[in-house]
Scaffold this active site. Structure first.
Site, short mmCIF file in Angstrom:
data_model
loop_
_atom_site.label_atom_id
_atom_site.label_comp_id
_atom_site.label_asym_id
_atom_site.label_seq_id
_atom_site.Cartn_x
_atom_site.Cartn_y
_atom_site.Cartn_z
N ALA A 132 0.84 -1.20 0.00
CA ALA A 132 0.00 0.00 0.00
C ALA A 132 0.88 1.25 0.00
CB ALA A 132 -0.91 -0.01 1.23
N LYS A 169 3.08 2.10 -6.67
CA LYS A 169 2.77 1.18 -7.78
C LYS A 169 2.03 1.87 -8.91
CE LYS A 169 0.11 -1.50 -5.39
NZ LYS A 169 0.06 -0.76 -4.14
N SER A 170 0.94 2.54 -8.57
CA SER A 170 0.09 3.13 -9.60
C SER A 170 0.83 4.22 -10.37
CB SER A 170 -1.19 3.69 -8.99
OG SER A 170 -1.98 2.65 -8.47
N ALA A 173 -10.30 0.43 -14.48
CA ALA A 173 -10.45 0.62 -13.04
C ALA A 173 -11.30 -0.50 -12.46
CB ALA A 173 -11.10 1.97 -12.76
N HIS A 188 -6.29 9.63 -7.64
CA HIS A 188 -5.97 8.85 -8.84
C HIS A 188 -6.51 9.54 -10.08
CE1 HIS A 188 -4.29 4.75 -7.95
NE2 HIS A 188 -4.52 5.17 -6.72
N ARG A 237 -4.61 12.81 -10.88
CA ARG A 237 -3.28 12.55 -11.43
C ARG A 237 -3.38 12.12 -12.90
NH1 ARG A 237 -1.29 8.90 -7.74
NH2 ARG A 237 -1.76 7.12 -9.06
N GLU A 258 -14.64 1.34 -16.35
CA GLU A 258 -14.90 0.65 -15.08
C GLU A 258 -15.04 -0.84 -15.37
OE1 GLU A 258 -14.93 2.34 -12.20
OE2 GLU A 258 -14.75 4.27 -13.23
#
Length: 178
Positions: A13, A17-18, A40, A60, A63, A72
């Site tokens: 966490a 990563k993202s 997502a 998120h 960004r 989705e």
């Protein structure tokens, strides 16, 4: 230099990563002159407001900005990958996808098989993000232990078919494969 077709980004966490995965997909999209697709997998687990999760989602989205096509795919991930086989894709994240499958009591073998087939059919780069949840304490509930175990199995399965695997710790990438 061409990008690997399939990349898995693992980490804990808030490890970065993202952000790392987004930069890889944006670079691949720039080289291909294509619009990147963000698949997502988040799905709210209750109707109760969750200010902390809402803030994570907002950050998120902020960004990413308008540069991405967002789709989705809380459980329909394999189909979404097939639908966007020709575009650079970011999957964020496999761990949430697994959570949704478990909560829906889905057939995990069938879902993982469909993911295998969708990844094999890729014609453009895909970067998949997943949490490494097996480095912590043993969960005290049966569902928690099943989740941890299945996340480990899923990560191993995806890592085996990926050309590149990167572990992120404290925002720093460590290349494990490729």
């Amino acid at each position: 230099m061409p990008h690997p077709l399939r990349t898995l980004i693992l980490g804990g966490a808030r490890s970065g990563k993202s952000r790392h995965a987004e930069s890889l997909v944006l670079d691949a999209a720039g080289m291909a002159r294509a619009r990147p697709v963000y698949l997502a997998t988040f799905r709210p687990w209750s109707d109760a407001p969750d200010a902390e999760m809402d803030e994570r989602l907002r950050l998120h989205q902020e960004r990413r900005g308008d540069a991405w096509t967002t789709v989705e795919a809380p459980v329909g991930l394999p189909r979404a990958l097939e639908d966007h086989a020709g575009a650079p894709v970011l999957v964020d994240c496999l761990t949430l996808w697994l959570t949704n499958l478990l909560l829906d009591e889905a057939d995990l073998d069938a879902a993982f098989g469909a993911l295998d087939r969708a990844l094999a059919a890729r014609a453009a780069p895909v970067v998949l993000v997943a949490n490494e949840v097996g480095l912590g304490l043993v969960p005290e509930t049966p569902l928690g232990r099943r989740f941890r175990d299945q996340a480990g199995f899923l990560n191993q399965r995806v890592a085996a078919v990926c050309d590149r695997v990167v572990f992120i710790a404290a925002g720093l990438p460590l290349q494990l494969k490729g």
